[in-house]
Design an enzyme around this catalytic site. Structure first.
Site, PDB file in Angstrom:
ATOM      1  N   ARG A 198      -8.898 -23.845   6.048  1.00 18.89           N
ATOM      2  CA  ARG A 198      -7.431 -23.813   6.146  1.00 18.89           C
ATOM      3  C   ARG A 198      -6.904 -24.122   7.536  1.00 18.89           C
ATOM      4  NH1 ARG A 198      -5.952 -18.253   3.399  1.00 18.89           N
ATOM      5  NH2 ARG A 198      -7.741 -17.739   4.663  1.00 18.89           N
ATOM      6  N   LYS A 242     -23.941 -16.706  -3.396  1.00 17.97           N
ATOM      7  CA  LYS A 242     -23.885 -15.345  -3.919  1.00 17.97           C
ATOM      8  C   LYS A 242     -22.697 -14.625  -3.288  1.00 17.97           C
ATOM      9  CE  LYS A 242     -26.213 -11.881  -1.232  1.00 17.97           C
ATOM     10  NZ  LYS A 242     -27.289 -10.971  -1.000  1.00 17.97           N
ATOM     11  N   HIS A 250     -31.136 -17.913  -1.687  1.00 16.87           N
ATOM     12  CA  HIS A 250     -31.909 -18.518  -0.608  1.00 16.87           C
ATOM     13  C   HIS A 250     -33.352 -18.016  -0.563  1.00 16.87           C
ATOM     14  CE1 HIS A 250     -30.316 -14.962   1.467  1.00 16.87           C
ATOM     15  NE2 HIS A 250     -31.399 -15.022   2.196  1.00 16.87           N
ATOM     16  N   LYS A 257     -37.397 -20.165   0.343  1.00 16.17           N
ATOM     17  CA  LYS A 257     -38.371 -19.780   1.376  1.00 16.17           C
ATOM     18  C   LYS A 257     -39.719 -20.429   1.080  1.00 16.17           C
ATOM     19  CE  LYS A 257     -36.292 -15.376   2.706  1.00 16.17           C
ATOM     20  NZ  LYS A 257     -36.096 -15.544   4.135  1.00 16.17           N
ATOM     21  N   GLU A 270     -35.005  -4.046   5.330  1.00 20.88           N
ATOM     22  CA  GLU A 270     -34.181  -4.538   6.439  1.00 20.88           C
ATOM     23  C   GLU A 270     -33.976  -3.415   7.445  1.00 20.88           C
ATOM     24  OE1 GLU A 270     -30.966  -7.532   4.842  1.00 20.88           O
ATOM     25  OE2 GLU A 270     -30.890  -5.704   3.670  1.00 20.88           O
ATOM     26  N   HIS A 305     -32.200 -11.412  -5.536  1.00 23.82           N
ATOM     27  CA  HIS A 305     -33.414 -11.771  -4.797  1.00 23.82           C
ATOM     28  C   HIS A 305     -34.693 -11.133  -5.366  1.00 23.82           C
ATOM     29  CE1 HIS A 305     -30.479 -13.325  -2.163  1.00 23.82           C
ATOM     30  NE2 HIS A 305     -30.194 -12.206  -1.538  1.00 23.82           N
ATOM     31  N   LYS A 325     -31.689  -0.780   3.457  1.00 24.35           N
ATOM     32  CA  LYS A 325     -31.173  -1.059   4.798  1.00 24.35           C
ATOM     33  C   LYS A 325     -31.581   0.070   5.736  1.00 24.35           C
ATOM     34  CE  LYS A 325     -27.677  -4.158   3.454  1.00 24.35           C
ATOM     35  NZ  LYS A 325     -28.321  -5.386   3.884  1.00 24.35           N
TER      36      LYS A 325
HETATM   37  P1  NAD Z   1     -16.347 -16.481   6.237  1.00 24.26           P
HETATM   38  O1  NAD Z   1     -15.246 -15.501   5.980  1.00 24.26           O
HETATM   39  O2  NAD Z   1     -17.009 -16.485   7.564  1.00 24.26           O
HETATM   40  O3  NAD Z   1     -15.766 -17.951   5.997  1.00 24.26           O
HETATM   41  C1  NAD Z   1     -14.939 -18.280   4.925  1.00 24.26           C
HETATM   42  C2  NAD Z   1     -14.473 -19.706   5.069  1.00 24.26           C
HETATM   43  O4  NAD Z   1     -13.610 -20.001   3.978  1.00 24.26           O
HETATM   44  C3  NAD Z   1     -13.695 -20.026   6.335  1.00 24.26           C
HETATM   45  O5  NAD Z   1     -14.052 -21.332   6.776  1.00 24.26           O
HETATM   46  C4  NAD Z   1     -12.224 -20.040   5.837  1.00 24.26           C
HETATM   47  O6  NAD Z   1     -11.397 -20.876   6.602  1.00 24.26           O
HETATM   48  C5  NAD Z   1     -12.419 -20.605   4.454  1.00 24.26           C
HETATM   49  N1  NAD Z   1     -11.304 -20.252   3.551  1.00 24.26           N
HETATM   50  C6  NAD Z   1     -10.881 -19.014   3.222  1.00 24.26           C
HETATM   51  N2  NAD Z   1      -9.811 -19.106   2.383  1.00 24.26           N
HETATM   52  C7  NAD Z   1      -9.598 -20.426   2.174  1.00 24.26           C
HETATM   53  C8  NAD Z   1      -8.640 -21.168   1.419  1.00 24.26           C
HETATM   54  N3  NAD Z   1      -7.687 -20.578   0.671  1.00 24.26           N
HETATM   55  N4  NAD Z   1      -8.722 -22.506   1.447  1.00 24.26           N
HETATM   56  C9  NAD Z   1      -9.689 -23.134   2.168  1.00 24.26           C
HETATM   57  N5  NAD Z   1     -10.593 -22.499   2.905  1.00 24.26           N
HETATM   58  C10 NAD Z   1     -10.547 -21.157   2.923  1.00 24.26           C
HETATM   59  O7  NAD Z   1     -17.397 -16.294   5.053  1.00 24.26           O
HETATM   60  P2  NAD Z   1     -18.968 -16.631   5.063  1.00 24.26           P
HETATM   61  O8  NAD Z   1     -19.699 -15.488   5.638  1.00 24.26           O
HETATM   62  O9  NAD Z   1     -19.178 -17.987   5.642  1.00 24.26           O
HETATM   63  O10 NAD Z   1     -19.321 -16.622   3.507  1.00 24.26           O
HETATM   64  C11 NAD Z   1     -18.952 -17.657   2.609  1.00 24.26           C
HETATM   65  C12 NAD Z   1     -19.552 -17.372   1.239  1.00 24.26           C
HETATM   66  O11 NAD Z   1     -20.956 -17.320   1.335  1.00 24.26           O
HETATM   67  C13 NAD Z   1     -19.134 -16.035   0.633  1.00 24.26           C
HETATM   68  O12 NAD Z   1     -19.067 -16.184  -0.760  1.00 24.26           O
HETATM   69  C14 NAD Z   1     -20.290 -15.114   0.987  1.00 24.26           C
HETATM   70  O13 NAD Z   1     -20.412 -14.050   0.085  1.00 24.26           O
HETATM   71  C15 NAD Z   1     -21.443 -16.066   0.865  1.00 24.26           C
HETATM   72  N6  NAD Z   1     -22.627 -15.696   1.655  1.00 24.26           N
HETATM   73  C16 NAD Z   1     -22.550 -15.590   3.012  1.00 24.26           C
HETATM   74  C17 NAD Z   1     -23.692 -15.266   3.740  1.00 24.26           C
HETATM   75  C18 NAD Z   1     -23.666 -15.179   5.240  1.00 24.26           C
HETATM   76  O14 NAD Z   1     -24.748 -14.982   5.811  1.00 24.26           O
HETATM   77  N7  NAD Z   1     -22.540 -15.330   5.905  1.00 24.26           N
HETATM   78  C19 NAD Z   1     -24.910 -15.043   3.070  1.00 24.26           C
HETATM   79  C20 NAD Z   1     -24.953 -15.177   1.686  1.00 24.26           C
HETATM   80  C21 NAD Z   1     -23.799 -15.506   1.006  1.00 24.26           C
END
Ligand code: NAD
Length: 484
Positions: A51, A148, A178, A182, A216, A240, A331
């Site tokens: 955004r 996820k 993920h 692995k 963890e 997982h 955890k």
């Molecule tokens: P985050 O909050 O860091 O990033 C979210 C992203 O989505 C940002 O770039 C934001 O700008 C964008 N966004 C939010 N609302 C939006 C909208 N209306 N239009 C367009 N873009 C929009 O989240 P994250 O940690 O990167 O996680 C993303 C997904 O991956 C989630 O579903 C999370 O559960 C999953 N996930 C994350 C991790 C991790 O290690 N971070 C691990 C496994 C799964």
């Protein structure tokens, strides 16, 4: 070492959530390594969407910094990072609105693979799928990648599957777990089905039990609001640990192909017996030494959500009848350690003196740390003084067996993103698998919620609650130590 592979076809990979944590920490550093390996075609493009207002230049700078932060110094040269970020573009798109979509469409090229990575919260998946379709950005060859959590119960997973199915065929949907990316997890299949040694013994007749541990050291710092609604069962077991269980327990698929493998995994989930109330232990970590307790990290101090669970799972089929699978994850445990241990039975008859010391073999598949596999075998203790037996490991730590460079195991995301581009769904979860896994976990969670079951408290940086040790002791078995 960055493993070399043949380049994939040219692609446009759109990352929704391209400025988020996952994109910066995992997806883009993973792609950078594939770029270094020469797998990324010259004209491949990655389009970050979010955004915020960003130019291509600002986005490239952001990702350059992310690569510097999340890629080892030894493999990144400034000129490579600059060359990689030149593949990046940025388009401001609102997933829930109308702004940016025409712009994104204008950016897409014809004649290349189109993949769309939904690296955003699941509440946006439906809106993204619908807009990709209505703006005619995705076609019948396009792929979508979803992260996820895939639902929080059977009903929400079904709803999510149905929403995606309105716009995409199952063959276009890549649900990431993920753990499946692995290297050692794939090696589990190579070990089982690439050798004649193991598969004949891979059954209840010869296997005493199997342990799967994902421990963890981290707590839930900063993620309390999300985690407290989820808990270890939803956050780790349903996806997982269940996937690891399936790969360990499944029948040999006829081919290493997506549906053959996923059909076999699905059969395992469907063969799981309901969990007996005596066969699990839930825990919640205590604070101390300047660290907060679980109760302090979440909004509701009386929360009954578990940060640890250990369970004895039975796979009800011919192969595994009588051989339990012990699963545990938590955890704030003693060490960060993930492994699968296949503990074989002792020889049926010992020809040695009773005090020679009998041992059983164990095959340990280590996911982290030190990815590798070791097989413990019994040999004679060297030296005179009669026949005394000792257990020694045949250690296949990849770094030792394949040279120091093999110690740099590719990250799971690196592999999985390229599988999406190649169109290979083998290491992704199919919709029916996810639903079957929820169908097994839902009644268990409902049961303890209904009974308002409080988890047992355990010390931070311990092995979890004492009762979890008892789960095996009462069967005359013991967990492997949690150690790094
Ligand atoms: P985050 O909050 O860091 O990033 C979210 C992203 O989505 C940002 O770039 C934001 O700008 C964008 N966004 C939010 N609302 C939006 C909208 N209306 N239009 C367009 N873009 C929009 O989240 P994250 O940690 O990167 O996680 C993303 C997904 O991956 C989630 O579903 C999370 O559960 C999953 N996930 C994350 C991790 C991790 O290690 N971070 C691990 C496994 C799964």
């Amino acid at each position: 070492m960055v493993s070399r592979t043949i380049p994939v076809d040219p692609f446009d990979l759109v990352i929704f959530g391209g400025t988020g944590d996952l994109a910066r920490r995992k997806i883009l550093p993973g792609l950078f390594r594939r770029f270094l390996a020469g797998q990324m075609p010259e004209d491949a493009r990655v389009i970050g969407c979010a955004r915020g207002d960003l130019t291509d230049t600002a986005y490239r700078k952001m990702i350059k910094e992310a690569i510097e932060e999340f890629t080892p110094k030894t493999i990144r040269k400034a000129k490579d990072v600059s060359a990689f970020v030149n593949h990046l573009h940025y388009v401001k798109v609102d997933a829930l609105g109308t702004s940016g979509w025409k712009d994104l469409k204008a950016h897409m090229r014809d004649g290349v693979i189109r993949a769309f990575y939904f690296s955003v919260g699941p509440s946006l998946f439906g809106a993204l799928a619908e807009r990709l379709h209505s703006y005619k950005i995705a076609d019948s060859d396009s792929r979508i990648v979803v992260e996820k959590p895939f639902g929080r119960d059977l009903a929400s997973a079904k709803e999510l599957n149905a929403t995606l199915a309105e716009h995409f065929d199952e063959t276009q949907i890549y649900r990431i777990d993920h753990y499946l990316g692995k290297e050692t997890v794939q090696n589990l299949m190579a070990i089982r089905f690439g050798n004649v040694l193991f598969e004949p013994l891979w059954k209840a007749q010869y296997v005493d039990h199997i342990q799967i541990t994902v421990a963890e050291t981290v707590g839930i710092e900063g993620r309390g609001a999300y985690y407290d609604k989820s808990g270890a069962m939803r956050d780790m077991v349903q996806n997982h640990l269940m996937q690891l269980l399936c790969l360990t327990a499944m029948e040999p698929p006829s081919r290493f192909d997506p549906d053959a493998v996923r059909d076999e995994k699905l059969k395992v989930i469907r063969a799981l017996e309901p969990l007996d109330p005596d066969d699990y232990v839930r825990g919640q970590f205590k604070g101390g030494d300047g660290k907060s307790s679980y109760a302090e990290d979440v909004e509701d101090p009386a929360s009954i959500t578990e940060s640890f669970i250990a369970m004895k799972v039975k796979v009800s089929n011919w192969r595994w009848n009588g051989t339990p699978f012990y699963l545990r994850t938590g955890k704030r445990l003693k060490a960060r350690m993930s492994e699968i241990v296949v503990r074989f039975k002792e020889p049926p008859h010992s020809i040695f003196e009773a005090d020679a010391g009998n041992h059983s073999n164990a095959l340990t598949i280590r996911l982290q740390p030190n990815e590798g596999i070791d097989l413990s075998v019994t040999i004679k203790e060297p030296g005179p003084g009669g026949m005394r037996l000792v257990e020694v490991p045949l250690d296949m730590t990849f770094a030792d067996a394949l040279g120091p460079e093999a110690g740099e195991i590719p990250d799971a995301y690196e592999r999985l993103v390229m599988d999406v581009i190649r169109g290979d769904q083998t290491l992704f979860m199919r919709g029916d698998e996810v639903e079957a896994a929820w169908a097994w976990t839902d009644p268990i969670i409902e049961g303890w919620r209904g009974r308002e079951e409080k988890p047992k408290l355990y010390d931070s940086y311990s092995s979890g609650p004492e009762d979890a040790l008892m789960l095996l002791h009462r069967d005359g078995r013991r967990w492997r130590e949690i150690e790094a």
